[in-house]
Design an enzyme around this catalytic site. Structure first.
Site, PDB file in Angstrom:
ATOM      1  CG  ASP B  49      -1.772  -1.109   1.413  1.00 37.32           C
ATOM      2  OD1 ASP B  49      -2.230  -1.610   0.378  1.00 37.32           O
ATOM      3  OD2 ASP B  49      -2.021  -1.507   2.568  1.00 37.32           O
ATOM      4  CE1 TYR B 107       3.852  -6.883   3.159  1.00 36.24           C
ATOM      5  CE2 TYR B 107       3.077  -9.159   3.276  1.00 36.24           C
ATOM      6  CZ  TYR B 107       3.200  -7.963   2.581  1.00 36.24           C
ATOM      7  OH  TYR B 107       2.673  -7.850   1.328  1.00 36.24           O
TER       8      TYR B 107
END
Lengths: 260, 260
Positions: B49, B107
Site C-alpha cells: 500500500d 512482513y
C-alpha cells in the site's frame, strides 16, 4: 542531555550566524523555555561538521526550569525540529562540562560496498564500490592506534601546533558488503575521522602503502593523507564520562543495531 | 528481480494512472531499455500500500535485452529514482511467476515505544508510546498462527468471499523500547498485517481481550478488529520461492541488521 540528530538537516553543530545548525536550534528552543527569559547557551561534547550525524551527542547548559528534567526533555523535543531527538535530560553538578569532562569519544563510519543502491540507508552510508583488500584496511587501523602526530589527518586551516592525539581503539566490522569503522579517542582534529576513512580507501585499494602511513604518523602534510570521506557515513556515536550521567536505555536500543 | 524501495516516495506498488507508484517507475524504466522498444509490464509478488516499504520485493517481467542480467540491473538502477534499489536481476524460466510461484511472504513491522524521537528512523517505525503488556502481545501473536478466517482483518471494501488464510509464523523481537513484529504467510488480505498490528496495540493495552480475538478469528466484521496501524512501520521483508532464484548476498547484508 543526550541527543541524536540527522546531519542532513544542518550546517553542522556549531553556530554560523543564521544558518540552520544544531547549536542554534537547541539554543532557540531552550531560551524559549527558560523561566527567567534568559538566552540559554549550550556546550557540545563534539563539534560535528556539516552533514555529519550524531546518535550520541552530549551537551550541557544552564537553565531556569522548575518542572524537573523529564518535563524539560518533553517540552524541549516539542520545540525542536523532527531532525533532533532528545533521549535524556539529567541534572548535573556545576563541575560537569560536556567537552572537558569527556573521557573519550567514539565515532562510527558506515560504508556500503555493494553493487546496488540502498534507498533506506543512502543518507547514512558512503556508497564506495572500489574493491578493498580488507587485510590492508585492518592493518591500517591497527597502525593508527596509539599516540601519533595526526597533523596530516586534519583540515589544513585548522591544524594545531601540537597535532599529537591518541587513538584508543580502531576497528572494522563487516557484514558482507556493509562495513562499520569505529574509532575511539580522547579528542579529534577537524575532519580527522573522515580523513582516516579516506586514507583507508587509498590503502585498501593499493593507491597508498602502509609504509607511506608509518611515515605520515610522525607528521606530514595534509596532501600526503587521503581525501576527506563524505560526511553522510559519519556518526558521533558515543561520549564517555565517569560516572555516566545517563541511564541510556533508549540510546542503547537505537545504537545496538543501527545499520550494523 | 529482487528490489527494495522507500514507501514514502510512492502511492503504493500498484499503478494508479499518473500517480508515482513503484509499478509505474519500474515499467517506465524497463520500457526505455527494451531493445525492441516494447512496453514492459511487471508483476510483483506483493502489492504494498501507499507508504509501505519493501526490503525484499520480487517482480518478474519479459524484456528484450541482449547484454545479460548484471548489465540490466545496472542500467535499470541508473534509470530509476533513488527511492528504488535493485539488488539482483536473474533470468528465469517462463514458468516462474513472481506472485503465483511464491511459497510464502514475510512482513516486518517496527514499533518504537521510547519517550524520545528518533530522527534517523522516524520514516521506518511507528512511534507508539502506549504501555504494552508484552505477554498479551505475544499471546495474541500465538493465537493468530494457523488457518483462520481473517475477514475482520481486511480492508472492508476488499474483503473476499473466502477470507481464510494461513499464518505460518508470527513473532516479536524486543530490544528495549524497539520492537519488530514478523508475520509470515502464504498470502495476505488488504491491510491485514497493519490491522493485526493495530489490533495487537488494543490487546496489549487492555482495550480488547484475547477472548474477543478468538471469536474474531472465526469471522467477524472489520469494525470488531483494531484500527489499521500506520504504513511507515511496515516492510515487505522476504518472498520465498523453491528454488530461490537469487544469491541474496546484498539483501542479506541489509536485512540482517536493519533497525533490529
Amino acid at each position: 542531555m543526550l541527543l541524536s540528530y540527522d546531519g542532513f538537516a544542518f550546517h553542522g553543530f556549531q553556530r554560523q550566524k543564521d544558518l540552520p545548525t544544531v547549536e542554534l536550534a537547541l539554543e532557540e528552543a531552550l531560551s524559549l523555555l527558560d523561566k527567567k527569559g534568559r538566552k540559554v547557551k549550550v556546550t557540545g561534547a563534539g563539534r560535528t561538521d556539516r552533514g555529519v550525524h550524531a546518535l550520541g551527542q552530549v551537551v550541557h547548559f544552564d537553565i531556569s526550569w522548575p518542572h524537573g528534567p523529564a518535563a524539560l526533555r518533553k517540552a524541549l523535543e516539542a520545540n525542536l525540529p523532527s531532525s533532533i531527538g532528545i533521549y535524556e535530560v539529567v541534572p548535573v553538578d556545576f563541575a560537569f562540562h560536556a567537552r572537558r569532562s569527556a573521557l573519550w569519544r567514539k565515532y562510527a563510519y558506515f560504508i556500503w560496498k555493494g553493487d546496488c543502491r540502498l534507498p533506506h540507508l543512502s543518507r547514512y552510508v558512503w556508497w564506495n564500490r572500489r574493491g578493498w583488500d580488507m587485510d590492508l584496511a585492518k592493518k591500517f587501523l591497527t597502525m593508527i592506534k596509539g599516540f601519533h602526530d595526526f597533523g596530516a589527518f586534519c583540515r589544513k586551516a585548522d591544524r594545531p601546533s601540537d597535532a599529537r592525539r591518541t587513538i584508543m581503539e580502531a576497528g572494522i566490522e563487516e557484514k558482507g558488503p556493509l562495513l562499520k569503522i569505529s574509532v575511539t579517542g580522547r579528542s579529534f582534529l577537524t575532519n580527522m575521522v573522515r580523513i582516516i576513512v579516506g586514507t583507508m580507501d587509498e590503502i585498501a585499494t593499493g593507491r597508498k602503502s602502509l609504509e607511506d602511513i608509518s611515515r605520515l604518523l610522525s607528521g606530514g602534510s595534509r596532501g600526503e593523507a587521503g581525501p576527506t570521506a563524505p560526511a553522510e557515513g559519519l556518526f558521533l556515536w558515543e561520549v564517555r564520562y565517569d560516572p555516566m550521567p545517563f541511564g541510556c536505555e533508549e540510546y542503547n536500543a537505537v545504537t545496538g543495531n543501527f545499520i550494523l
